[in-house]
Enzyme design. Sequence first.
Site, PDB file in Angstrom:
ATOM      1  N   LEU A  86      22.064 -47.839  71.370  1.00 49.25           N
ATOM      2  CA  LEU A  86      21.059 -47.460  70.381  1.00 49.25           C
ATOM      3  C   LEU A  86      20.648 -46.007  70.603  1.00 49.25           C
ATOM      4  O   LEU A  86      20.573 -45.556  71.749  1.00 49.25           O
ATOM      5  CB  LEU A  86      19.829 -48.369  70.554  1.00 49.25           C
ATOM      6  CG  LEU A  86      18.588 -48.043  69.750  1.00 49.25           C
ATOM      7  CD1 LEU A  86      18.724 -48.624  68.343  1.00 49.25           C
ATOM      8  CD2 LEU A  86      17.360 -48.610  70.428  1.00 49.25           C
ATOM      9  N   CYS A  87      20.373 -45.294  69.519  1.00 51.40           N
ATOM     10  CA  CYS A  87      19.796 -43.945  69.620  1.00 51.40           C
ATOM     11  C   CYS A  87      18.791 -43.797  68.477  1.00 51.40           C
ATOM     12  O   CYS A  87      18.293 -44.795  67.963  1.00 51.40           O
ATOM     13  CB  CYS A  87      20.883 -42.872  69.579  1.00 51.40           C
ATOM     14  SG  CYS A  87      21.729 -42.726  67.999  1.00 51.40           S
ATOM     15  N   GLN A  88      18.523 -42.595  68.047  1.00 51.04           N
ATOM     16  CA  GLN A  88      17.558 -42.391  66.964  1.00 51.04           C
ATOM     17  C   GLN A  88      18.137 -42.729  65.596  1.00 51.04           C
ATOM     18  O   GLN A  88      17.498 -43.374  64.790  1.00 51.04           O
ATOM     19  CB  GLN A  88      17.038 -40.940  66.977  1.00 51.04           C
ATOM     20  CG  GLN A  88      15.886 -40.697  66.030  1.00 51.04           C
ATOM     21  CD  GLN A  88      14.648 -41.513  66.382  1.00 51.04           C
ATOM     22  OE1 GLN A  88      14.343 -41.751  67.545  1.00 51.04           O
ATOM     23  NE2 GLN A  88      13.937 -41.969  65.377  1.00 51.04           N
ATOM     24  N   GLY A  90      21.895 -43.428  65.163  1.00 53.74           N
ATOM     25  CA  GLY A  90      23.199 -44.076  65.249  1.00 53.74           C
ATOM     26  C   GLY A  90      24.322 -43.111  65.593  1.00 53.74           C
ATOM     27  O   GLY A  90      25.429 -43.533  65.908  1.00 53.74           O
ATOM     28  N   MET A 115      16.874 -46.151  65.901  1.00 51.59           N
ATOM     29  CA  MET A 115      15.419 -46.301  65.897  1.00 51.59           C
ATOM     30  C   MET A 115      14.818 -45.909  64.546  1.00 51.59           C
ATOM     31  O   MET A 115      13.761 -46.420  64.166  1.00 51.59           O
ATOM     32  CB  MET A 115      14.784 -45.435  66.988  1.00 51.59           C
ATOM     33  CG  MET A 115      15.039 -45.899  68.401  1.00 51.59           C
ATOM     34  SD  MET A 115      14.158 -47.399  68.831  1.00 51.59           S
ATOM     35  CE  MET A 115      12.479 -46.789  68.950  1.00 51.59           C
TER      36      MET A 115
END
Length: 119
Positions: A86-88, A90, A115
């Site tokens: 997961l990141c901010q 994708g 996120m």
Amino acid sequence: MDILKWVIVVVLIILTVRNFLPAKGVKQISNTEVKMLVKKKDVQLIDVRSALEYELNHIEGFQNIPLSKIKKRHHELDREKEVILLCQSGMRSNKASKRLKRLGFTKLTNVKGGMSSWS
């Protein structure tokens, strides 16, 4: 000379587009799907955002291994268990999945939208 310029432009476009495409063999899931997986014990939940981003806001259960450190810290992950990244947005998690794939990981999942689309 004009042909050389066009070849360079085409190569740059291909490399740029390739960077945004999901890695082959990496599962892509939505935030709705990952919410069901957060409770499972046999998955590894990895947030690849920076330490500061993670500190300011993160999802319980996710461990922080920033993208910049994924190559050095990949040994902390179990190759036999699924790794959910997961990141901010994708993008970084997609890059992380490509790096882990090159390191021999086969059970990789990227959270589409990251996120930013978490609710």
